[in-house]
Design a protein around this motif. Structure first.
Motif, PDB file in Angstrom:
ATOM      1  N   ALA A 189       0.807  -1.266  -0.021  1.00 40.21           N
ATOM      2  CA  ALA A 189       0.029   0.008  -0.009  1.00 40.21           C
ATOM      3  C   ALA A 189       0.883   1.368  -0.127  1.00 40.21           C
ATOM      4  CB  ALA A 189      -1.074  -0.151   1.178  1.00 40.21           C
ATOM      5  N   MET A 190       0.363   2.442   0.184  1.00 39.54           N
ATOM      6  CA  MET A 190       0.960   3.666   0.422  1.00 39.54           C
ATOM      7  C   MET A 190       0.179   4.377   1.362  1.00 39.54           C
ATOM      8  SD  MET A 190       0.151   5.517  -3.381  1.00 39.54           S
ATOM      9  CE  MET A 190      -1.478   5.732  -3.870  1.00 39.54           C
ATOM     10  N   PRO A 191       0.767   5.478   2.080  1.00 42.38           N
ATOM     11  CA  PRO A 191       0.139   6.210   2.826  1.00 42.38           C
ATOM     12  C   PRO A 191      -1.014   6.813   2.154  1.00 42.38           C
ATOM     13  CG  PRO A 191       2.437   6.986   2.935  1.00 42.38           C
ATOM     14  CD  PRO A 191       2.275   5.664   2.014  1.00 42.38           C
ATOM     15  N   ARG A 192      -2.107   6.969   3.054  1.00 42.27           N
ATOM     16  CA  ARG A 192      -3.752   7.185   2.478  1.00 42.27           C
ATOM     17  C   ARG A 192      -3.609   8.835   2.152  1.00 42.27           C
ATOM     18  NH1 ARG A 192      -5.448   3.349   6.311  1.00 42.27           N
ATOM     19  NH2 ARG A 192      -5.572   1.393   5.401  1.00 42.27           N
ATOM     20  N   VAL A 193      -2.743   9.071   1.158  1.00 39.34           N
ATOM     21  CA  VAL A 193      -2.624  10.507   0.679  1.00 39.34           C
ATOM     22  C   VAL A 193      -3.750  10.521  -0.246  1.00 39.34           C
ATOM     23  CG1 VAL A 193      -0.192  10.667   1.196  1.00 39.34           C
ATOM     24  CG2 VAL A 193      -1.036   9.934  -1.178  1.00 39.34           C
ATOM     25  N   ASN A 194      -4.334   9.523  -1.050  1.00 38.62           N
ATOM     26  CA  ASN A 194      -5.298  10.184  -2.189  1.00 38.62           C
ATOM     27  C   ASN A 194      -6.557   8.846  -1.831  1.00 38.62           C
ATOM     28  OD1 ASN A 194      -4.569   7.776  -3.743  1.00 38.62           O
ATOM     29  ND2 ASN A 194      -3.158   9.126  -4.607  1.00 38.62           N
ATOM     30  N   PRO A 215      -5.729 -11.548   3.203  1.00 39.28           N
ATOM     31  CA  PRO A 215      -5.100 -10.358   2.775  1.00 39.28           C
ATOM     32  C   PRO A 215      -4.028 -10.211   3.750  1.00 39.28           C
ATOM     33  CG  PRO A 215      -7.327 -10.078   3.304  1.00 39.28           C
ATOM     34  CD  PRO A 215      -7.179 -11.495   3.708  1.00 39.28           C
ATOM     35  N   THR A 216      -2.954  -9.513   2.956  1.00 37.53           N
ATOM     36  CA  THR A 216      -1.556  -9.478   3.983  1.00 37.53           C
ATOM     37  C   THR A 216      -1.217  -7.715   3.248  1.00 37.53           C
ATOM     38  OG1 THR A 216      -0.938 -11.362   4.150  1.00 37.53           O
ATOM     39  CG2 THR A 216       0.873  -9.597   4.349  1.00 37.53           C
ATOM     40  N   ILE A 217      -1.257  -6.812   4.046  1.00 41.60           N
ATOM     41  CA  ILE A 217      -1.187  -5.379   3.706  1.00 41.60           C
ATOM     42  C   ILE A 217       0.338  -4.889   4.484  1.00 41.60           C
ATOM     43  CG2 ILE A 217      -1.979  -3.062   3.589  1.00 41.60           C
ATOM     44  CD1 ILE A 217      -4.766  -4.370   3.511  1.00 41.60           C
ATOM     45  N   ILE A 218       1.046  -4.082   3.459  1.00 40.68           N
ATOM     46  CA  ILE A 218       2.140  -3.634   3.969  1.00 40.68           C
ATOM     47  C   ILE A 218       2.365  -2.373   3.606  1.00 40.68           C
ATOM     48  CG2 ILE A 218       3.590  -5.726   4.455  1.00 40.68           C
ATOM     49  CD1 ILE A 218       4.907  -5.293   1.766  1.00 40.68           C
ATOM     50  N   ILE A 247      10.606 -12.396  -0.136  1.00 43.35           N
ATOM     51  CA  ILE A 247      11.482 -12.455  -1.138  1.00 43.35           C
ATOM     52  C   ILE A 247      11.233 -13.534  -2.166  1.00 43.35           C
ATOM     53  CG2 ILE A 247      13.499 -11.922   0.119  1.00 43.35           C
ATOM     54  CD1 ILE A 247      14.207 -14.684   0.318  1.00 43.35           C
ATOM     55  N   ASP A 248      10.155 -14.392  -1.974  1.00 47.07           N
ATOM     56  CA  ASP A 248       9.480 -15.157  -2.765  1.00 47.07           C
ATOM     57  C   ASP A 248       8.058 -14.932  -2.958  1.00 47.07           C
ATOM     58  OD1 ASP A 248       9.037 -16.224  -0.478  1.00 47.07           O
ATOM     59  OD2 ASP A 248       9.582 -18.355  -1.060  1.00 47.07           O
ATOM     60  N   ALA A 249       7.451 -14.005  -2.646  1.00 49.04           N
ATOM     61  CA  ALA A 249       6.075 -13.540  -2.552  1.00 49.04           C
ATOM     62  C   ALA A 249       5.748 -12.756  -3.993  1.00 49.04           C
ATOM     63  CB  ALA A 249       5.856 -12.556  -1.495  1.00 49.04           C
ATOM     64  N   SER A 250       4.353 -12.848  -4.178  1.00 53.44           N
ATOM     65  CA  SER A 250       3.766 -11.903  -5.232  1.00 53.44           C
ATOM     66  C   SER A 250       3.460 -10.591  -4.459  1.00 53.44           C
ATOM     67  CB  SER A 250       2.438 -12.537  -5.876  1.00 53.44           C
ATOM     68  OG  SER A 250       2.914 -13.893  -6.572  1.00 53.44           O
ATOM     69  N   ILE A 251       3.713  -9.577  -4.999  1.00 54.62           N
ATOM     70  CA  ILE A 251       3.681  -8.315  -4.428  1.00 54.62           C
ATOM     71  C   ILE A 251       2.783  -7.383  -5.523  1.00 54.62           C
ATOM     72  CG2 ILE A 251       4.637  -6.226  -3.504  1.00 54.62           C
ATOM     73  CD1 ILE A 251       7.114  -8.124  -2.778  1.00 54.62           C
ATOM     74  N   LEU A 252       1.654  -7.032  -4.861  1.00 55.89           N
ATOM     75  CA  LEU A 252       0.889  -6.170  -5.929  1.00 55.89           C
ATOM     76  C   LEU A 252       1.035  -4.786  -5.174  1.00 55.89           C
ATOM     77  CD1 LEU A 252      -1.382  -5.259  -7.917  1.00 55.89           C
ATOM     78  CD2 LEU A 252      -3.140  -6.131  -6.179  1.00 55.89           C
ATOM     79  N   CYS A 253       1.480  -3.834  -5.977  1.00 54.97           N
ATOM     80  CA  CYS A 253       1.779  -2.512  -5.247  1.00 54.97           C
ATOM     81  C   CYS A 253       0.550  -1.530  -5.680  1.00 54.97           C
ATOM     82  CB  CYS A 253       3.004  -1.763  -6.144  1.00 54.97           C
ATOM     83  SG  CYS A 253       4.568  -2.862  -5.873  1.00 54.97           S
ATOM     84  N   ALA A 254       0.312  -0.684  -5.006  1.00 55.19           N
ATOM     85  CA  ALA A 254      -0.755   0.274  -5.144  1.00 55.19           C
ATOM     86  C   ALA A 254      -1.024   1.164  -6.312  1.00 55.19           C
ATOM     87  CB  ALA A 254      -0.983   1.306  -3.884  1.00 55.19           C
ATOM     88  N   ASN A 255       0.359   1.572  -6.890  1.00 57.50           N
ATOM     89  CA  ASN A 255       0.389   2.269  -8.217  1.00 57.50           C
ATOM     90  C   ASN A 255       1.569   1.711  -8.826  1.00 57.50           C
ATOM     91  OD1 ASN A 255       2.163   4.033  -7.237  1.00 57.50           O
ATOM     92  ND2 ASN A 255       0.503   5.614  -6.813  1.00 57.50           N
ATOM     93  N   ASP A 256       1.917   2.193  -9.991  1.00 55.26           N
ATOM     94  CA  ASP A 256       3.162   1.790 -10.800  1.00 55.26           C
ATOM     95  C   ASP A 256       4.076   2.392 -10.220  1.00 55.26           C
ATOM     96  OD1 ASP A 256       1.735  -0.101 -12.459  1.00 55.26           O
ATOM     97  OD2 ASP A 256       1.673   1.352 -14.220  1.00 55.26           O
ATOM     98  N   ARG A 257       3.994   3.714  -9.774  1.00 56.12           N
ATOM     99  CA  ARG A 257       5.229   4.489  -9.203  1.00 56.12           C
ATOM    100  C   ARG A 257       5.684   3.606  -7.948  1.00 56.12           C
ATOM    101  NH1 ARG A 257       4.210  10.743  -8.968  1.00 56.12           N
ATOM    102  NH2 ARG A 257       6.414  10.580  -8.392  1.00 56.12           N
ATOM    103  N   VAL A 258       4.783   3.189  -7.114  1.00 57.53           N
ATOM    104  CA  VAL A 258       5.185   2.531  -5.872  1.00 57.53           C
ATOM    105  C   VAL A 258       5.932   1.062  -6.434  1.00 57.53           C
ATOM    106  CG1 VAL A 258       4.553   1.040  -4.016  1.00 57.53           C
ATOM    107  CG2 VAL A 258       3.572   3.420  -4.594  1.00 57.53           C
ATOM    108  N   ALA A 259       5.572   0.633  -7.525  1.00 59.82           N
ATOM    109  CA  ALA A 259       6.058  -0.669  -8.178  1.00 59.82           C
ATOM    110  C   ALA A 259       7.481  -0.414  -8.679  1.00 59.82           C
ATOM    111  CB  ALA A 259       5.160  -1.257  -9.269  1.00 59.82           C
ATOM    112  N   ILE A 260       7.758   0.561  -9.171  1.00 62.12           N
ATOM    113  CA  ILE A 260       8.986   1.195  -9.717  1.00 62.12           C
ATOM    114  C   ILE A 260      10.103   1.073  -8.491  1.00 62.12           C
ATOM    115  CG2 ILE A 260      10.364   3.034 -10.789  1.00 62.12           C
ATOM    116  CD1 ILE A 260       7.981   3.698 -12.574  1.00 62.12           C
ATOM    117  N   GLY A 261       9.708   1.522  -7.401  1.00 60.02           N
ATOM    118  CA  GLY A 261      10.355   1.777  -6.196  1.00 60.02           C
ATOM    119  C   GLY A 261      10.771   0.379  -5.839  1.00 60.02           C
ATOM    120  N   ALA A 262       9.596  -0.661  -5.879  1.00 56.55           N
ATOM    121  CA  ALA A 262       9.781  -1.969  -5.577  1.00 56.55           C
ATOM    122  C   ALA A 262      10.786  -2.815  -6.364  1.00 56.55           C
ATOM    123  CB  ALA A 262       8.261  -2.652  -5.401  1.00 56.55           C
ATOM    124  N   LEU A 263      10.725  -2.533  -7.395  1.00 58.79           N
ATOM    125  CA  LEU A 263      11.927  -3.301  -8.592  1.00 58.79           C
ATOM    126  C   LEU A 263      12.917  -2.730  -8.111  1.00 58.79           C
ATOM    127  CD1 LEU A 263       9.841  -2.899 -11.880  1.00 58.79           C
ATOM    128  CD2 LEU A 263      10.062  -4.861 -10.699  1.00 58.79           C
TER     129      LEU A 263
END
Length: 345
Positions: A189-194, A215-218, A247-263
């Motif tokens: 997730a991300m801080p609830r800014v929007n 569900p697991t939320i971080i 390290i071997d999980a499937s991770i769904l990011c709240a948006n692509d910009r968060v996912a870019i940081g995850a990569l």
């Protein structure tokens, strides 16, 4: 020989021998002026250097031909694409778009709304800043002129037309996909800014429960104090990967910009997301941010139909502009997301 410079309508009226009211009607709508006057004005304009004042020719009209647009960020290519879609749709309909950016500041957002009211724009399209916005700003806009929200909508604001993505459908789509090809996903997730952040989080929870998974939320809390989504994704997963988590999980990011940081975090820890690599790590996002297909690995995501959202927002606003007596019924138009399967998941 240089043409004489003309600076005011009065000077132009005297120079070409046409009355000031006739000139004003010509610049507002040439069809309201006789053919002989139109021809005389056009010949006169060829002989002088004169540029009509854009605002002066509109302020006295009942309709100014201007639409105000507020977006929350200039450094986000998603909103660049959305603004382009709105501008193209507005130009096709004969309107000029005046854009203001709230720069992630509710006071600037409020000032932008007041600016539009003072300019007598015909209507406004707003991508709201988020839960720090002053809802009275939206209520004031909605009371004073035709108004449409796009991209995200405040839960506590009712009666305002909205155009955006169906996040229940789009988030559910990619949650289901990740659960089918690998481990049930963790939601970064991300801080609830929007408003979209919480809406996607709730959609993830609902789909996971429907599929029979826990569900697991971080990542709800910011770890670095920076407002950039990429930095948030990097900080959260850097912390978890350093502890051997996910390290071997499937991770769904709240948006692509968060996912870019995850990569970036995965690369820092020498992890290789994607079905083509050893291990089970998969990383996916949401939005189909313009850089997603150029990342290494390319990012699996859900595409929002940005072009359709911009067009529909302008269409709805113009529809409201053409109605003499506005009606109270709220129009909500939600677009489906489209799954974009790439290398990262």
């Amino acid at each position: 020989m240089a043409k004489p410079e003309i600076h005011t309508m009065e000077e132009l009226s005297a120079a070409i021998g046409v009355s000031r009211p006739t000139l004003s009607r010509y610049f507002q709508d040439p069809s309201k002026v006789s053919k002989s006057s139109v021809e005389r004005i056009r010949r006169g304009l060829e002989q002088v250097e004169y540029i009509p004042n854009f605002f002066a020719t509109r302020m006295n009209r009942k309709k100014t031909g201007m639409i105000g647009v507020i977006i929350p960020y200039l450094n986000d290519l998603f909103f660049t694409r959305l603004l382009e879609s709105i501008e193209r749709a507005a130009m096709r309909a004969g309107y000029t778009v005046i854009t203001q950016c709230s720069h992630s500041d509710p006071e600037i957002e409020a000032r932008a709304a007041e600016t539009f009211l003072s300019m007598n724009v015909d209507g406004a399209v707003v991508a709201p800043l988020g839960n720090r916005s002053d809802l009275k700003v939206y209520e004031r806009l909605n009371a004073r002129l035709p108004f449409v929200l796009m991209d995200s909508r405040p839960a506590r604001l009712s009666g305002v037309d909205f155009v955006g993505t169906d996040h229940v459908q789009s988030t559910g789509l990619i949650t289901e996909y990740l659960s089918r090809v690998g481990a049930p996903p963790v939601f970064l997730a991300m801080p609830r800014v929007n408003f979209n952040a919480l809406e996607r989080e709730m959609a993830y929870i609902s789909k996971m429960e429907e599929l029979g998974f826990e569900p697991t939320i971080i990542g709800i809390e910011s770890l670095n104090g920076e407002g950039y989504f990429e930095a948030h994704g990097l900080a959260v997963l850097d912390d978890h990967f350093s502890k051997g988590n996910f390290i071997d999980a499937s991770i769904l990011c709240a948006n692509d910009r968060v996912a870019i940081g995850a990569l970036r975090a995965a690369a820092r820890h020498r992890l290789e997301p994607g079905a083509l690599h050893r291990g089970g790590l998969r990383i996916a996002g949401h939005d189909d941010y313009p850089l997603s297909e150029f990342m290494i690995p390319t990012l699996t995501t859900v595409a929002q139909n940005v072009q359709a959202i911009g067009q529909a927002a302008v269409d709805r606003l113009i529809e409201k502009l053409r109605v003499e007596k506005p009606h109270d019924n709220q129009a909500v138009q939600l677009m489906d997301g489209v799954l974009k399967v790439r290398d990262s998941a």
